[in-house]
Each structure stands twice: as structure tokens, then as C-alpha cells.
Design a protein around this motif. Structure first.
Motif, PDB file in Angstrom:
ATOM      1  N   ALA A 138      34.677   8.251  14.034  1.00 39.39           N
ATOM      2  CA  ALA A 138      33.343   8.745  14.352  1.00 39.39           C
ATOM      3  C   ALA A 138      32.275   7.736  13.943  1.00 39.39           C
ATOM      4  N   VAL A 139      31.265   7.592  14.802  1.00 37.33           N
ATOM      5  CA  VAL A 139      30.146   6.712  14.514  1.00 37.33           C
ATOM      6  C   VAL A 139      29.088   7.499  13.750  1.00 37.33           C
ATOM      7  N   ILE A 140      28.681   6.986  12.614  1.00 34.31           N
ATOM      8  CA  ILE A 140      27.653   7.644  11.809  1.00 34.31           C
ATOM      9  C   ILE A 140      26.285   7.223  12.335  1.00 34.31           C
ATOM     10  N   PRO A 141      25.446   8.170  12.768  1.00 33.55           N
ATOM     11  CA  PRO A 141      24.131   7.810  13.306  1.00 33.55           C
ATOM     12  C   PRO A 141      23.250   7.141  12.253  1.00 33.55           C
ATOM     13  N   GLU A 142      22.401   6.232  12.701  1.00 27.43           N
ATOM     14  CA  GLU A 142      21.435   5.616  11.798  1.00 27.43           C
ATOM     15  C   GLU A 142      20.323   6.614  11.484  1.00 27.43           C
ATOM     16  N   ARG A 143      19.939   6.659  10.230  1.00 28.94           N
ATOM     17  CA  ARG A 143      18.833   7.522   9.817  1.00 28.94           C
ATOM     18  C   ARG A 143      17.559   6.688   9.847  1.00 28.94           C
ATOM     19  N   ARG A 144      16.634   7.056  10.750  1.00 29.80           N
ATOM     20  CA  ARG A 144      15.456   6.223  10.961  1.00 29.80           C
ATOM     21  C   ARG A 144      14.183   7.070  10.971  1.00 29.80           C
ATOM     22  N   LEU A 145      13.132   6.503  10.431  1.00 30.26           N
ATOM     23  CA  LEU A 145      11.822   7.131  10.517  1.00 30.26           C
ATOM     24  C   LEU A 145      10.751   6.055  10.590  1.00 30.26           C
ATOM     25  N   ALA A 146       9.611   6.421  11.143  1.00 28.72           N
ATOM     26  CA  ALA A 146       8.516   5.471  11.330  1.00 28.72           C
ATOM     27  C   ALA A 146       7.214   6.065  10.801  1.00 28.72           C
ATOM     28  N   LEU A 147       6.489   5.244  10.057  1.00 29.29           N
ATOM     29  CA  LEU A 147       5.147   5.602   9.578  1.00 29.29           C
ATOM     30  C   LEU A 147       4.136   4.967  10.516  1.00 29.29           C
ATOM     31  N   LEU A 148       3.195   5.757  11.015  1.00 29.97           N
ATOM     32  CA  LEU A 148       2.234   5.269  11.996  1.00 29.97           C
ATOM     33  C   LEU A 148       0.810   5.319  11.443  1.00 29.97           C
ATOM     34  N   GLY A 149       0.090   4.246  11.675  1.00 25.03           N
ATOM     35  CA  GLY A 149      -1.339   4.211  11.369  1.00 25.03           C
ATOM     36  C   GLY A 149      -2.156   4.281  12.637  1.00 25.03           C
ATOM     37  N   GLY A 150      -1.685   5.052  13.584  1.00 22.49           N
ATOM     38  CA  GLY A 150      -2.371   5.176  14.869  1.00 22.49           C
ATOM     39  C   GLY A 150      -1.443   5.787  15.885  1.00 22.49           C
ATOM     40  N   TRP A 190       4.560   2.867  -0.053  1.00 24.22           N
ATOM     41  CA  TRP A 190       4.094   2.121   1.109  1.00 24.22           C
ATOM     42  C   TRP A 190       2.692   2.573   1.495  1.00 24.22           C
ATOM     43  N   ALA A 191       1.800   1.623   1.643  1.00 23.65           N
ATOM     44  CA  ALA A 191       0.422   1.889   2.031  1.00 23.65           C
ATOM     45  C   ALA A 191       0.214   1.380   3.454  1.00 23.65           C
ATOM     46  N   VAL A 192      -0.233   2.280   4.325  1.00 20.18           N
ATOM     47  CA  VAL A 192      -0.316   1.997   5.756  1.00 20.18           C
ATOM     48  C   VAL A 192      -1.777   1.936   6.178  1.00 20.18           C
ATOM     49  N   GLU A 193      -2.187   0.782   6.655  1.00 18.56           N
ATOM     50  CA  GLU A 193      -3.528   0.676   7.218  1.00 18.56           C
ATOM     51  C   GLU A 193      -3.534   1.201   8.648  1.00 18.56           C
ATOM     52  N   ASP A 194      -4.700   1.648   9.118  1.00 20.06           N
ATOM     53  CA  ASP A 194      -4.811   2.099  10.496  1.00 20.06           C
ATOM     54  C   ASP A 194      -4.493   0.940  11.437  1.00 20.06           C
ATOM     55  N   GLY A 195      -3.659   1.206  12.420  1.00 29.02           N
ATOM     56  CA  GLY A 195      -3.234   0.182  13.364  1.00 29.02           C
ATOM     57  C   GLY A 195      -1.830  -0.327  13.154  1.00 29.02           C
ATOM     58  N   VAL A 196      -1.174   0.135  12.087  1.00 27.68           N
ATOM     59  CA  VAL A 196       0.137  -0.393  11.695  1.00 27.68           C
ATOM     60  C   VAL A 196       1.250   0.614  12.012  1.00 27.68           C
ATOM     61  N   GLY A 197       2.430   0.099  12.289  1.00 26.26           N
ATOM     62  CA  GLY A 197       3.638   0.912  12.390  1.00 26.26           C
ATOM     63  C   GLY A 197       4.721   0.305  11.530  1.00 26.26           C
ATOM     64  N   ALA A 198       5.473   1.138  10.815  1.00 21.10           N
ATOM     65  CA  ALA A 198       6.551   0.656   9.940  1.00 21.10           C
ATOM     66  C   ALA A 198       7.803   1.465  10.210  1.00 21.10           C
ATOM     67  N   LEU A 199       8.897   0.779  10.519  1.00 23.00           N
ATOM     68  CA  LEU A 199      10.172   1.430  10.818  1.00 23.00           C
ATOM     69  C   LEU A 199      11.128   1.244   9.650  1.00 23.00           C
ATOM     70  N   SER A 236       7.951  -4.018  11.047  1.00 23.68           N
ATOM     71  CA  SER A 236       6.554  -3.645  10.793  1.00 23.68           C
ATOM     72  C   SER A 236       5.696  -4.334  11.836  1.00 23.68           C
ATOM     73  N   VAL A 237       4.818  -3.559  12.456  1.00 19.15           N
ATOM     74  CA  VAL A 237       4.021  -4.051  13.572  1.00 19.15           C
ATOM     75  C   VAL A 237       2.566  -3.665  13.367  1.00 19.15           C
ATOM     76  N   THR A 238       1.693  -4.316  14.113  1.00 23.41           N
ATOM     77  CA  THR A 238       0.274  -3.989  14.070  1.00 23.41           C
ATOM     78  C   THR A 238      -0.331  -4.191  15.444  1.00 23.41           C
ATOM     79  N   ARG A 239      -1.284  -3.342  15.787  1.00 24.98           N
ATOM     80  CA  ARG A 239      -1.988  -3.493  17.056  1.00 24.98           C
ATOM     81  C   ARG A 239      -3.264  -4.299  16.908  1.00 24.98           C
ATOM     82  N   THR A 240      -3.633  -4.614  15.652  1.00 23.88           N
ATOM     83  CA  THR A 240      -4.812  -5.448  15.391  1.00 23.88           C
ATOM     84  C   THR A 240      -4.433  -6.524  14.378  1.00 23.88           C
ATOM     85  N   PRO A 241      -4.888  -7.755  14.557  1.00 22.32           N
ATOM     86  CA  PRO A 241      -4.446  -8.846  13.686  1.00 22.32           C
ATOM     87  C   PRO A 241      -4.738  -8.623  12.206  1.00 22.32           C
ATOM     88  N   GLN A 242      -5.770  -7.868  11.872  1.00 21.06           N
ATOM     89  CA  GLN A 242      -6.159  -7.731  10.464  1.00 21.06           C
ATOM     90  C   GLN A 242      -5.456  -6.605   9.732  1.00 21.06           C
TER      91      GLN A 242
END
Length: 248
Positions: A2-14, A188-197, A206-212
Motif C-alpha cells: 500500500a502507498v501511504i499518502p503524503e500529508r500536506r497543507l498550505a498556509l496562504l497569505g492571500g 511560521w510567520a506569513v506575510e500577505d502575498g505568500v504561500g507555504a507548502l 514557498s512562493v510569493t505573488r509580490t517581490p517584497q
């Protein structure tokens, strides 16, 4: 075997509730390797606000997915149907509002247990503001008016979470003070515009929709201070539209 599913969550700043470009929502959908993922919006933290629900459907109906919503303030599903519905989702997307009220309502309806079960089965859990706070062991919140530590959460992500970090007045300094004085664990501290997986509890993207905008790791430091580390964030860019073909 059996394949054990990955446990994943994402924090969104937008996402759809604050941004018009759709970059963070597209990034969330990109994490699900199915052609038309089922995406369930859970607006409990806002009291199932109708305008919030309509904004979700307005944003996701046009995407390659099957959007749905779980209303708990006007619940229509019995326990078996509720379990079947939640466990059939590919993405569960928690909205913003009151973290404390959301957790209380979830527990009253047994949704907290179902979310753990969905998580263990590989459903991607995500959310913005309160919908990011809820997955951790603890969080920083304005659920009670003034910003305050909330040593309560589902515990699917170790440590604490702080949304709106550096984006709204008071959040950064208040969260740092809570971590420094051990009122909250490191987190973890998340600024608006950021996503963290997070995959298996580890930061995997970790991604951002704005450079800053950035994601930060905040830990207790020496002599009552904190250590703040800015994480590298990949810049999300809207796909280029193909140029129209000239006709002569």
C-alpha cells in the motif's frame, strides 16, 4: 504494498478573498495531480458569510476544478454524509475570520476529526488567516479583540503560525513578543502575498505573488529576544497570454 499518502497543507497569505490575480489559488490547484480537483471551501470562521461564499464560487467556477462549500451554520448533512463529502475532496480551503470560533464550531460538529482523517488520506488542507492558523498547534490571533496567543489548534503542523506578519500593524511585534516569552512555540510567520507548502511537516515550497513579501521562521533567541529568518520565496508570475495571430 500500500502507498501511504503524503500529508500536506498550505498556509496562504492571500487568494481569492484578497487578490485579483489568482496566482496563489492557481498555485494551490497545481499541487493536486488530478485533472479536475474537488475543492471544498469551509467559511466557518466568517460565520458562513454569503458574500464570502459567492466570492469563492466566482473565483473557482472558472477554473478547472469542482468547487463546493461546507456550511455548518445551516448544516444540511448528517454525520455519514458529512464524512463522505469531506473525504471525497482533493483540497479543503478554510477561510478567514475568527480562529477561536471556527475551532469551537468544528469540534461541536466533529469536523476536526474528519479533517484529520482527510489529511491522513492525502487531502491538501489550506487556508488564509484563520484558515492558516487552525492547522498548527498554536497561533497568533485577533479572535478576542487585541492580538493574543492562542495555544490551541488542530496540531497538524508543529509549532505556531502568525498571519499578516509585517503586512498589518502590530502583528509582527506582537508575535515576536509571544515567541520570545514562550507564550507561543517557534513557528511560521506569513506575510500577505505568500504561500507555504508543508509535506510531512517539512517546508517543501514557498512562493510569493509580490517581490517584497516573505515567509519567516521565528524562534526564541537569547536574553528574551527572537531569531527571525526570511525564507527564499519563488516569485509567481501570471502565464503569458498567446499573442493574437495577425490576419492580412
Amino acid at each position: 504494498m500500500a502507498v501511504i499518502p503524503e500529508r500536506r497543507l498550505a498556509l496562504l497569505g492571500g487568494g481569492f478573498s484578497t487578490d485579483d490575480d489568482g496566482l496563489l489559488d492557481d498555485w494551490v490547484l497545481d499541487q493536486v495531480p488530478v485533472p479536475r480537483p474537488r475543492v471544498c471551501f469551509v467559511p466557518t470562521a466568517s460565520g458562513d458569510a454569503p458574500a464570502y461564499i459567492e466570492r469563492f464560487f466566482g473565483a473557482f467556477r472558472s477554473r478547472s476544478c469542482e468547487p463546493g462549500v461546507l456550511r455548518l451554520f445551516r448544516r444540511e448533512l448528517d454525520d455519514d454524509a458529512l464524512r463522505t463529502f469531506l473525504l471525497s475532496q482533493d483540497v479543503i480551503y478554510a477561510g478567514g475570520g475568527s480562529t477561536a470560533n471556527m475551532l469551537a464550531v468544528w469540534r461541536a460538529h466533529g469536523v476536526d476529526r474528519l479533517l484529520r482523517e482527510a489529511f491522513d488520506r492525502g487531502t491538501l488542507l489550506c487556508g488564509i488567516s484563520a484558515g492558516a492558523n487552525c492547522w498548527a498547534e498554536a497561533s497568533h490571533t485577533d479572535s478576542f479583540g487585541p492580538l493574543t496567543p492562542l495555544p490551541d489548534g488542530l496540531g497538524l503542523l508543529s509549532g505556531s503560525v502568525c498571519p499578516h506578519y509585517g503586512s498589518e500593524p502590530g502583528w509582527r511585534s506582537s508575535y515576536q513578543a509571544a515567541v520570545a516569552h514562550r507564550a507561543l512555540p517557534a513557528g511560521w510567520a506569513v506575510e500577505d502575498g505568500v504561500g507555504a507548502l508543508f509535506t510531512g511537516g517539512l517546508l517543501t515550497d514557498s512562493v510569493t505573488r509580490t517581490p517584497q513579501a516573505r515567509l519567516y521562521r521565528v524562534e526564541p533567541g537569547e536574553e528574551g529576544g527572537v531569531e527571525e529568518q526570511a525564507m527564499q520565496c519563488r516569485l509567481l508570475v501570471a502565464p503569458q497570454q498567446p499573442a493574437s495571430r495577425m490576419k492580412w
